[in-house]
Every structure is written in structure tokens, then in C-alpha cells.
Design a protein around this motif. Structure first.
Motif, PDB file in Angstrom:
ATOM      1  N   CYS A  10       0.370  -4.870 -10.430  1.00 48.23           N
ATOM      2  CA  CYS A  10       1.312  -5.137  -9.347  1.00 48.23           C
ATOM      3  C   CYS A  10       2.078  -6.424  -9.642  1.00 48.23           C
ATOM      4  O   CYS A  10       1.508  -7.380 -10.142  1.00 48.23           O
ATOM      5  N   SER A  12       3.415  -8.425  -7.463  1.00 41.97           N
ATOM      6  CA  SER A  12       3.292  -9.446  -6.425  1.00 41.97           C
ATOM      7  C   SER A  12       2.396 -10.588  -6.877  1.00 41.97           C
ATOM      8  O   SER A  12       1.350 -10.349  -7.487  1.00 41.97           O
ATOM      9  N   CYS A  15      -1.649 -10.891  -6.780  1.00 38.53           N
ATOM     10  CA  CYS A  15      -2.233  -9.566  -6.588  1.00 38.53           C
ATOM     11  C   CYS A  15      -2.757  -9.052  -7.925  1.00 38.53           C
ATOM     12  O   CYS A  15      -2.075  -9.122  -8.933  1.00 38.53           O
ATOM     13  N   GLU A  17      -4.159  -5.946  -8.261  1.00 36.10           N
ATOM     14  CA  GLU A  17      -4.251  -4.487  -8.224  1.00 36.10           C
ATOM     15  C   GLU A  17      -3.366  -3.840  -9.288  1.00 36.10           C
ATOM     16  O   GLU A  17      -2.416  -4.438  -9.769  1.00 36.10           O
ATOM     17  N   CYS A  42       1.454  -2.181  -6.030  1.00 39.32           N
ATOM     18  CA  CYS A  42       0.297  -1.427  -5.563  1.00 39.32           C
ATOM     19  C   CYS A  42       0.601  -0.963  -4.129  1.00 39.32           C
ATOM     20  O   CYS A  42       1.535  -1.457  -3.514  1.00 39.32           O
ATOM     21  N   CYS A  45       1.042  -3.730  -1.396  1.00 36.35           N
ATOM     22  CA  CYS A  45       2.219  -4.602  -1.468  1.00 36.35           C
ATOM     23  C   CYS A  45       3.521  -3.815  -1.364  1.00 36.35           C
ATOM     24  O   CYS A  45       4.603  -4.410  -1.427  1.00 36.35           O
TER      25      CYS A  45
END
Ligand SMILES: [Zn+2]
Length: 98
Positions: A10, A12, A15, A17, A42, A45
Motif C-alpha cells: 500500500c 499510504s 501502512c 498492508e 489496501c 486505505c
């Protein structure tokens, strides 16, 4: 460009994920056309990434003859090329309503 075969995380900040969706918009200069990627995200987000991507797209300045559509949500699939990605208009509509 095919998707790389390693896991994509991801975008973000903070993050960890794996990315499941790609937020991208069709861009064209009248001759060539491509999918301009705004974010890989993800599910958690997605809403925030989609909102940010739409804001970026709206602020984008285009040269004469260029077109840039509103960003859409695409499902990432390993080994698939951009034109084969599944677009999730259902998710886009859900997010636009909230
Ligand atoms: Zn995330």
C-alpha cells in the motif's frame, strides 16, 4: 507494463498492508492513451487514497489536446496488463456517495 511478480505494498504512509487496488485515470493526448496511476492501496486505505487521487486529478493542468478522466478503482491482479484490469465502478460509486 505487466504487474511485477513481487508483492506490492500500500502507498499510504505507515501502512504495511499489501495493495489490492490501483487508483488510476485514463490519460490521452489524442494519439496515445495510457492509464496514469495515482495510488496502490489496501482496502483499509482505499477511501482516503481515492479521495486524494481525485483531488490530484482535479488539480492537474493539461496541455491543449490532452484529456484526463476522473480516477477509477481497479483490482490489482498479478501478471495482468493495464487494459485487462477489472474496474470496480461499484466501489467508486459507494465512495462517491459517502
Ligand atoms: Zn493501506
Amino acid at each position: 507494463m505487466p504487474m511485477p511478480s513481487y508483492p506490492i505494498r500500500c502507498y499510504s504512509r505507515g501502512c504495511e498492508e499489501l495493495a489490492v487496488y490501483k487508483i488510476a485515470a485514463r490519460w490521452s493526448d489524442g494519439v496515445t492513451q495510457e492509464l496514469k496511476t495515482y495510488a496502490l492501496t489496501c482496502p483499509a486505505c482505499l477511501a482516503e487514497s481515492f479521495r486524494t487521487s481525485r483531488a490530484k486529478q482535479a488539480a492537474c493542468r493539461l496541455a491543449p489536446g490532452e484529456t484526463l478522466e476522473s480516477p477509477g478503482i481497479y483490482e490489482l491482479a498479478r501478471g495482468r496488463h493495464d487494459p485487462e484490469l477489472l474496474r470496480r465502478t461499484d466501489l467508486e460509486q459507494q465512495l462517491l456517495q459517502t
